[in-house]
Design a protein around this motif. Structure first.
Motif, short mmCIF file in Angstrom:
data_model
loop_
_atom_site.label_atom_id
_atom_site.label_comp_id
_atom_site.label_asym_id
_atom_site.label_seq_id
_atom_site.Cartn_x
_atom_site.Cartn_y
_atom_site.Cartn_z
N ALA A 65 1.60 10.48 4.92
CA ALA A 65 2.51 9.35 4.68
C ALA A 65 2.88 8.71 6.01
O ALA A 65 3.03 9.40 7.02
CB ALA A 65 3.76 9.85 3.96
N PRO A 66 3.01 7.39 6.04
CA PRO A 66 3.24 6.70 7.32
C PRO A 66 4.54 7.11 8.01
O PRO A 66 5.57 7.28 7.36
CB PRO A 66 3.27 5.22 6.93
N LYS A 67 4.47 7.26 9.32
CA LYS A 67 5.66 7.57 10.11
C LYS A 67 6.31 6.29 10.65
O LYS A 67 7.36 6.35 11.29
CB LYS A 67 5.29 8.50 11.26
N SER A 68 5.69 5.16 10.37
CA SER A 68 6.22 3.86 10.78
C SER A 68 7.21 3.36 9.75
O SER A 68 7.65 4.10 8.86
CB SER A 68 5.07 2.87 10.92
N SER A 69 7.56 2.10 9.82
CA SER A 69 8.49 1.49 8.86
C SER A 69 7.76 0.92 7.64
O SER A 69 8.39 0.25 6.82
CB SER A 69 9.30 0.39 9.55
N ARG A 70 6.48 1.20 7.52
CA ARG A 70 5.72 0.69 6.38
C ARG A 70 6.15 1.39 5.09
O ARG A 70 6.19 2.61 5.04
CB ARG A 70 4.22 0.89 6.62
N PRO A 71 6.45 0.64 4.04
CA PRO A 71 6.84 1.25 2.77
C PRO A 71 5.70 2.07 2.17
O PRO A 71 4.52 1.71 2.28
CB PRO A 71 7.18 0.05 1.88
N PHE A 72 6.06 3.16 1.55
CA PHE A 72 5.08 4.04 0.91
C PHE A 72 5.79 4.76 -0.22
O PHE A 72 6.81 5.41 -0.01
CB PHE A 72 4.54 5.05 1.93
N ARG A 73 5.26 4.62 -1.44
CA ARG A 73 5.87 5.24 -2.61
C ARG A 73 4.98 6.36 -3.12
O ARG A 73 3.82 6.14 -3.48
CB ARG A 73 6.09 4.22 -3.73
N LEU A 74 5.54 7.56 -3.16
CA LEU A 74 4.84 8.73 -3.67
C LEU A 74 5.38 9.08 -5.04
O LEU A 74 6.58 8.99 -5.28
CB LEU A 74 5.04 9.92 -2.72
N VAL A 75 4.49 9.52 -5.94
CA VAL A 75 4.94 10.16 -7.17
C VAL A 75 4.46 11.61 -7.10
O VAL A 75 3.28 11.89 -6.86
CB VAL A 75 4.42 9.45 -8.44
N GLY A 93 8.23 8.21 7.84
CA GLY A 93 9.07 7.11 8.27
C GLY A 93 10.17 6.80 7.27
O GLY A 93 10.17 7.30 6.14
N PRO A 94 11.13 5.94 7.66
CA PRO A 94 12.32 5.68 6.83
C PRO A 94 12.05 4.94 5.53
O PRO A 94 12.91 4.93 4.64
CB PRO A 94 13.21 4.85 7.76
N PHE A 136 5.91 5.25 -15.99
CA PHE A 136 5.80 4.28 -14.91
C PHE A 136 4.75 3.23 -15.27
O PHE A 136 3.89 3.45 -16.13
CB PHE A 136 5.41 4.97 -13.59
N GLY A 137 4.84 2.10 -14.59
CA GLY A 137 3.88 1.04 -14.81
C GLY A 137 2.56 1.28 -14.11
O GLY A 137 2.39 2.24 -13.34
N ASN A 138 1.62 0.39 -14.35
CA ASN A 138 0.31 0.49 -13.71
C ASN A 138 0.42 0.18 -12.21
O ASN A 138 1.19 -0.68 -11.79
CB ASN A 138 -0.67 -0.49 -14.34
N SER A 139 -0.35 0.90 -11.42
CA SER A 139 -0.51 0.62 -9.98
C SER A 139 0.83 0.54 -9.25
O SER A 139 1.05 -0.35 -8.44
CB SER A 139 -1.29 -0.69 -9.80
N GLU A 140 1.71 1.50 -9.49
CA GLU A 140 3.03 1.50 -8.85
C GLU A 140 3.08 2.27 -7.55
O GLU A 140 3.91 1.97 -6.68
CB GLU A 140 4.07 2.10 -9.81
N PHE A 141 2.20 3.26 -7.37
CA PHE A 141 2.39 4.22 -6.28
C PHE A 141 1.26 4.21 -5.26
O PHE A 141 0.12 3.91 -5.57
CB PHE A 141 2.57 5.62 -6.86
N ASP A 142 1.64 4.59 -4.04
CA ASP A 142 0.69 4.67 -2.93
C ASP A 142 0.08 6.06 -2.79
O ASP A 142 -0.88 6.25 -2.03
CB ASP A 142 1.40 4.31 -1.62
N GLY A 143 0.64 7.03 -3.48
CA GLY A 143 0.13 8.39 -3.43
C GLY A 143 0.60 9.18 -4.63
O GLY A 143 1.68 8.91 -5.19
N TYR A 144 -0.21 10.14 -5.05
CA TYR A 144 0.10 11.01 -6.18
C TYR A 144 -0.16 12.45 -5.74
O TYR A 144 -1.25 12.76 -5.27
CB TYR A 144 -0.79 10.65 -7.37
#
Length: 258
Positions: A65-75, A93-94, A136-144
């Motif tokens: 998962a990114p350590k920068s400020s880039r958003p990333f959503r995990l399920v 990252g935050p 959840f909806g389709n294509s919501e997350f950056d990682g599973y």
């Protein structure tokens, strides 16, 4: 068929080594985890000699998962007590957040309490839901991620299809699960430890051996690495791989939604 996948509701599957109606398996699994929820992580330590921590760290490091400020959503599916999600969020990252989705409310309750204690309840949320029909909806997350949980799903193929559905294109699926020991001699030691010692440890720690007898039996019934990799590919994933660890006691399965 391994894991009870592709069976109709009127047919049978397995709860450990027992054959049960498919519709009843989830309730039986729920009872197991409700029984052990408060001491689940302690039992993982005792059952694995602490190795589960290293295996989970390997999964989290692979997720990257990114350590920068880039958003990333995990399920994090089947992650009731939040163990994987806490590792991901606290090391990233935050703007990294995680949604823990688990069918067992007792496990979720423990996870929510721990998130508040850690001060990260604004970044880790807990949702009751079934891996076979994610809320959840389709294509919501950056990682599973799913760790030591998919073998408890009655229809594994449906859970994999749901994982594919909720991931964004270009996102990664990671599954950490017990596997088939492939080191001569270690397999016999592992079987003796699993079937004779783990239930005794369970009886001492939680007062019951039955939940841990089921957990051991469910490990033995889970598909081997090659079969499970084929199931992941059949769900639509690409670049499917399986990395055995600790002599094949566990495997980290990785795949991408392209």
């Amino acid at each position: 068929m391994a894991g009870g996948d592709t069976l109709r509701d009127t047919e049978a599957t397995h709860f450990g080594f027992r054959e049960v109606p498919l519709a009843e398996k989830q309730a039986l699994v729920d009872d197991v985890f409700a029984t052990v929820a408060r001491r689940y992580d302690l039992m993982n330590d005792l059952m694995s000699g602490g190795l589960h921590r290293l295996w989970k760290d390997a999964m989290v490091n692979t997720l990257a998962a990114p350590k920068s400020s880039r958003p990333f959503r995990l399920v994090d599916v089947g992650g009731g007590t939040g163990d994987i999600s806490f590792r991901v969020v606290e090391g990233a990252g935050p703007a990294v957040t995680s949604t823990v989705c688990d069918i067992n409310p007792e496990m979720l309750k423990v996870g929510e309490e721990r998130a508040r204690e850690r001060g990260i309840d604004d970044r880790v949320t807990f949702v009751e839901g079934n891996a076979e029909e994610l809320p959840f909806g389709n294509s919501e997350f950056d990682g599973y991620t799913i760790a030591f949980a998919i073998r408890n799903v009655p229809r594994i193929d449906r859970a994999l299809a749901e994982a594919y559905r909720v991931l964004k294109p270009g996102s990664r699926f990671l599954c950490l699960e017990f596997s088939n020991v492939d080191v001569p001699g270690l397999d016999k030691i592992y079987d003796f430890y699993s079937f004779h010692l783990i239930p005794r440890i369970g009886r001492m720690v939680v007062g019951e051996a039955q939940p841990y007898e089921y957990l051991v039996e469910s490990i033995r019934r889970f598909p081997n690495r090659a079969v499970f990799s084929d199931m992941i590919a059949a769900a639509g994933f690409e670049r499917v791989s399986a990395t055995p660890m600790t002599g094949g006691v566990v495997a980290l399965h990785s795949a991408w939604k392209i």
